[in-house]
Enzyme design. Structure first.
Site, mmCIF file in Angstrom:
data_model
loop_
_atom_site.group_PDB
_atom_site.id
_atom_site.type_symbol
_atom_site.label_atom_id
_atom_site.label_comp_id
_atom_site.label_asym_id
_atom_site.label_seq_id
_atom_site.Cartn_x
_atom_site.Cartn_y
_atom_site.Cartn_z
ATOM 1 N N GLU A 131 -35.198 -35.352 -18.169
ATOM 2 C CA GLU A 131 -34.682 -33.999 -18.388
ATOM 3 C C GLU A 131 -35.727 -33.171 -19.140
ATOM 4 O O GLU A 131 -35.484 -32.664 -20.238
ATOM 5 C CB GLU A 131 -33.361 -34.047 -19.159
ATOM 6 C CG GLU A 131 -32.290 -34.899 -18.506
ATOM 7 C CD GLU A 131 -31.683 -34.225 -17.272
ATOM 8 O OE1 GLU A 131 -32.190 -33.178 -16.847
ATOM 9 O OE2 GLU A 131 -30.696 -34.751 -16.732
ATOM 10 N N TYR A 170 -26.055 -30.256 -4.126
ATOM 11 C CA TYR A 170 -25.914 -30.494 -5.561
ATOM 12 C C TYR A 170 -24.449 -30.460 -5.988
ATOM 13 O O TYR A 170 -23.981 -31.338 -6.720
ATOM 14 C CB TYR A 170 -26.730 -29.439 -6.305
ATOM 15 C CG TYR A 170 -26.806 -29.600 -7.800
ATOM 16 C CD1 TYR A 170 -27.188 -30.807 -8.390
ATOM 17 C CD2 TYR A 170 -26.526 -28.524 -8.645
ATOM 18 C CE1 TYR A 170 -27.278 -30.943 -9.763
ATOM 19 C CE2 TYR A 170 -26.624 -28.643 -10.018
ATOM 20 C CZ TYR A 170 -27.002 -29.852 -10.579
ATOM 21 O OH TYR A 170 -27.090 -29.969 -11.946
#
EC number: 4.3.2.9
Length: 341
Positions: A131, A170
């Site tokens: 991330e 997504y």
């Protein structure tokens, strides 16, 4: 805007998602309940971590995007010790940036649902590295038994990202993860019925690398020499059987220099001198296709989709395609076949 009216159609991927789940379940060995109970003995609901007397540390983490999906977790070698659904208070989920990725922001009296995972310190460190454009913050959650807990969540570090629609792929990942972990149907229905998405492309709309020499072929061994460590062998990667060579960065004073430098570093560290399809498929999970376990598991259509996504990523925010040129195709001698895609 036409995309604003498009909603998720997750039924198209239901069958292959179930097949992928079967694969993942067959490979995971869950921690026994007595070991989980021993860890939870030291839990403090006011803290996002659990520290054992021997120094081992565990982290409560709230997933708001693809990490609430068991397939996405598996593909990133993340195995939660336990997981449960919950509501995050005084925050809301927004989708931002070129890819419409999930972010969260403070919002008084708002709430959303997500999936809480308990991860080991090693796995949390690995997730931090994944991330890269996010930072960890502490947020309050309430589980479905009305028990509160402080947990970690990721928030984008770039504050000027504009809101954008998530892709249908997504949102499909998010919805299927929510269903798997038992998130409330009210929240799932809200995502299905109210959240607009960028629709999936039909296969005939996929972009394709063009101008590939039709009579030049390289084996995997030859490709491996071009891993960026020897200046005599320029950096190359292979996408859908097509080999691309890096031809240099823009001048250092070019506005696109830093972005290209960062992109080049990612490519070299992950895909240099290799077929990139399988690794991209792991990072770009598409529920429409069954979970691939190797390059051989990728169908022609799946590879074409990965090529399209790679080209989209290549040109996003700049003209990255001018820094890579097609130089040939992959010859898979071990199968006595030649890629002709």
């Amino acid at each position: 805007m036409a995309n604003a009216l498009h909603r998720l159609n997750s039924s198209l991927s239901d069958q292959n998602f179930k097949l992928s789940l079967d694969i993942v379940r067959s490979k995971l060995v869950p921690l026994d309940q007595s070991s989980i109970d021993a860890i939870l003995t030291y839990d403090n609901s006011q803290q996002p971590t659990i520290v054992l007397p021997d120094g081992r540390t565990f982290f409560w983490y709230l997933a708001i995007g693809s990490m609430n999906n068991p397939i996405s977790l598996y593909l990133r070698n993340l195995t939660p010790i336990l997981s449960y659904p919950g509501r995050c208070l005084n925050h809301r989920v927004v989708f931002r940036g070129p890819g419409g990725m999930a972010d969260l922001e403070p919002c008084h009296e708002a709430e959303f649902d997500g999936v809480v995972h308990l991860l080991s310190e090693e796995q949390m460190d690995r997730l931090d590295k994944m991330e890269m454009s996010y930072q960890r913050i502490v947020v309050p959650i309430i589980d479905y038994q009305n028990q509160s807990h402080a947990v970690y969540a990721y928030q984008m570090t770039v504050t000027n990202m504009s809101d954008n629609l998530p892709s249908e792929r997504y949102l499909d990942i998010i919805v299927k993860g929510c269903e798997y972990y038992g998130v409330r149907s009210e929240y799932i229905n809200r995502l299905r019925q109210e959240q607009s998405v960028v629709p999936r492309k039909e296969p005939h709309m996929y972009q394709s690398i063009t101008d590939v020499p039709s009579d030049v072929f390289y084996t995997l061994d030859e490709l491996a020499k071009h891993n960026g460590t020897d200046p005599e062998y320029p950096l190359r990667i292979c996408i859908n059987g097509k080999i691309l060579e890096h031809i240099g960065l823009p001048p250092s004073d070019d506005p696109d220099y830093e972005r290209q430098k960062h992109f080049h570093a990612i490519i070299q560290s992950r895909f240099a001198g290799r077929e990139a399809d399988f690794e991209i498929a792991k990072g770009l999970y598409e529920p429409l296709y069954k979970l691939p376990l190797s390059e051989e598991d990728l169908s022609d259509e799946h590879r074409a989709m990965l090529e399209d996504n790679y080209l989209s990523m290549l040109s996003r925010g700049g003209q990255s395609n001018i820094y890579w040129k097609p130089v040939g195709r992959l010859h898979r001698s071990n199968k006595n076949t030649t890629s002709s895609l």
